[in-house]
Design an enzyme around this catalytic site. Structure first.
Site, PDB file in Angstrom:
ATOM      1  N   ASN A  56       0.875  -1.167   0.000  1.00  0.00           N
ATOM      2  CA  ASN A  56       0.000   0.000   0.000  1.00  0.00           C
ATOM      3  C   ASN A  56       0.914   1.219   0.000  1.00  0.00           C
ATOM      4  OD1 ASN A  56      -1.752   2.083   0.481  1.00  0.00           O
ATOM      5  ND2 ASN A  56      -2.706   1.177   2.294  1.00  0.00           N
ATOM      6  N   ARG A 106      -2.663  -2.021  -3.316  1.00  0.00           N
ATOM      7  CA  ARG A 106      -3.864  -1.209  -3.115  1.00  0.00           C
ATOM      8  C   ARG A 106      -3.780  -0.019  -4.074  1.00  0.00           C
ATOM      9  NH1 ARG A 106      -5.076   3.469   1.111  1.00  0.00           N
ATOM     10  NH2 ARG A 106      -7.287   3.688   0.679  1.00  0.00           N
ATOM     11  N   HIS A 140     -13.132   2.816   0.250  1.00  0.00           N
ATOM     12  CA  HIS A 140     -13.163   1.772   1.297  1.00  0.00           C
ATOM     13  C   HIS A 140     -13.756   0.465   0.782  1.00  0.00           C
ATOM     14  CE1 HIS A 140     -13.272   5.186   4.505  1.00  0.00           C
ATOM     15  NE2 HIS A 140     -12.042   4.698   4.438  1.00  0.00           N
ATOM     16  N   ARG A 159     -11.902  15.764   7.727  1.00  0.00           N
ATOM     17  CA  ARG A 159     -12.743  16.151   6.584  1.00  0.00           C
ATOM     18  C   ARG A 159     -14.145  16.510   7.054  1.00  0.00           C
ATOM     19  NH1 ARG A 159     -11.212  10.896   3.794  1.00  0.00           N
ATOM     20  NH2 ARG A 159      -9.095  11.248   3.045  1.00  0.00           N
ATOM     21  N   GLU A 212      -8.063  -5.264   5.194  1.00  0.00           N
ATOM     22  CA  GLU A 212      -7.927  -4.952   3.766  1.00  0.00           C
ATOM     23  C   GLU A 212      -6.753  -5.701   3.138  1.00  0.00           C
ATOM     24  OE1 GLU A 212      -8.448  -0.924   5.300  1.00  0.00           O
ATOM     25  OE2 GLU A 212      -9.141  -0.390   3.294  1.00  0.00           O
TER      26      GLU A 212
END
Ligand code: ADP
Length: 404
Positions: free
Chosen positions: A12, A90, A179, A240, A383
């Site tokens: 990743n 990823r 996601h 955010r 993940e």
């Protein structure tokens, strides 16, 4: 140490870090996990964990290329380099081009590059990770696993913005969702835990980490989600803002003279839990402060929980019934307070919390609601394992030669 060539290296690659793991797809065990971080800075370092304790090696000012060399050396020292059969990457944005994970070749790399305008911070770093691993592991096939791919089953009524249609036709402006790799993992795992058939299940999943989103999954397919063209849309997150009135851009320009870049930075990096609390983007820190009476921390958490519950209520509209609400990510897995607030707010959907099970982050099946209630459960996401599974399955279907 395992010397049979059967393991997957999961990469990743971010703008200043490379996370990695070697996973055996048969046992689904991670043999080593680590991160090369602060790349390009004075304090660059490689932190990793095998079967024993955490280890840290200074990398000085290593860039991504030097960091990958250090990871390769580490894997060789740990007798893992020769056990690899493939590498899974990823990749954040696959646009509309990728509905599934895919073996990487020249055309795939070009398509990932073409999505850069949609994810300018992520895709270039993901592509760099692919290019560098191709250099150091040239004999191994590589697979791209996209955060967006799972959401490509959404219908147009869910992914279109009500703006002039030409922006979609000309520039692919639409809701993509992120996601996705986490959602595939937790939705399938939740069904196993509940003993229901994934292909006939109706689920809501909330991935609550530093970034937060939610998805409605009907019969194993995503039908609506909260993140949009970029990960800024939807829920309140660590830094955010999530949803707001887009006219804020012109309002802040008029009132403060802020440029587009200024407001964009504020909404992405200085808002959410951090902006409201003026203390931290970290839920643990905020819960501690809230417990000590910090009112702004309390306010930030209550906005986070209310907006999440309200959004989940809206997403439920996409499903014919609700078999389970899955909480995952650092907050979803660990914050019994957030789950409690959200479940209470969602009483209209028939939820009744089991306080004790919630405190324990779920009973044996992960369930945190009472018998007779609509089911809510906690599932720890993985993940990396999902990337390893996809990579192993694609490599086992294809000739084991690199196709770039
Ligand atoms: P990322 O999105 O970077 O992978 P994580 O999934 O690790 O992040 O989630 C990070 C968030 O999880 C942080 O807000 C952190 O405070 C929160 N978190 C982790 N453990 C707890 C806990 N025990 N209680 C409340 N929040 C927690």
């Amino acid at each position: 140490m395992n010397t049979t060539p059967s393991n997957i290296l999961v990469i990743n690659c971010g703008s200043s870090s490379i996370k990695f793991a070697v996973i055996n797809p048969a046992s689904e065990q991670a043999l080593i996990t680590g991160i090369a971080e602060r790349l390009g800075e004075a304090g660059a370092q490689l932190v990793w964990r095998g079967s024993q304790q955490k280890n840290t090696t200074a990398l000085e000012t290593a860039d991504h290329d030097l960091a990958m060399q250090a990871i390769l050396t580490l894997l060789a020292e740990q007798q893992l380099a020769d056990t690899l059969i493939a590498i899974g990457h990823r990749v954040v944005h696959g646009g509309e081009a990728f509905t599934h994970s895919t073996l990487i070749n020249k055309a795939v790399k070009q398509a990932i590059a073409d999505c850069q305008s949609l994810a300018p911070l992520h895709n270039p770093a993901n592509l760099l990770g692919i290019t560098i691993t191709e250099k150091y592991f040239s004999q191994l096939p590589q697979v791209a696993v996209f955060d967006t791919a799972f959401h490509q089953t959404m219908p147009a009524k869910a992914y279109l913005y009500a703006i002039p249609y030409r922006f979609y036709k000309e520039k692919s402006v639409r809701r993509y969702g992120f996601h996705g790799t986490s959602y595939r993992y937790v939705a399938e795992t939740a069904c196993q835990q509940l003993g229901i058939d994934y292909q006939h299940s109706q689920l809501l999943c909330a991935h609550l980490g530093n970034g937060c989103s939610a998805v409605a999954v009907s019969n194993g397919q995503a039908v609506d989600t909260t993140m949009g063209l970029t990960p800024l849309e939807g829920l309140v997150m660590g830094t955010r803002s999530g949803n707001l009135d887009p006219n804020l851009f012109s309002f802040l320009a008029d009132e403060y003279g802020y440029s587009l870049e200024d407001t964009s930075r504020i909404l992405n990096k200085e808002s959410g839990l951090l902006g409201l609390s003026e203390l931290s983007n970290d839920m643990r820190t905020l819960e501690e402060a809230a417990n000590q009476g910090n009112q702004q921390a309390q306010l930030a958490i209550s906005v986070f929980c209310y907006q999440l519950a309200k959004t989940l209520g809206g997403l439920a509209t996409a499903l014919p019934r609700l078999d389970g609400l899955v909480f995952t990510g650092g907050i979803g897995e660990n914050s019994s307070f957030v789950r409690q607030q959200v479940i209470k707010q969602l009483a209209i959907l028939g939820f009744t919390l089991d306080e004790q099970a919630n405190q324990q982050h779920g009973n044996k099946q992960g369930v945190i609601t009472q018998p007779g209630s609509t089911c809510a459960l906690v599932v720890k996401t993985d993940e990396e394992l999902m990337i390893a599974r996809d990579t192993a399955s694609l490599v086992n279907q294809a000739p084991a030669t690199p196709n770039h």
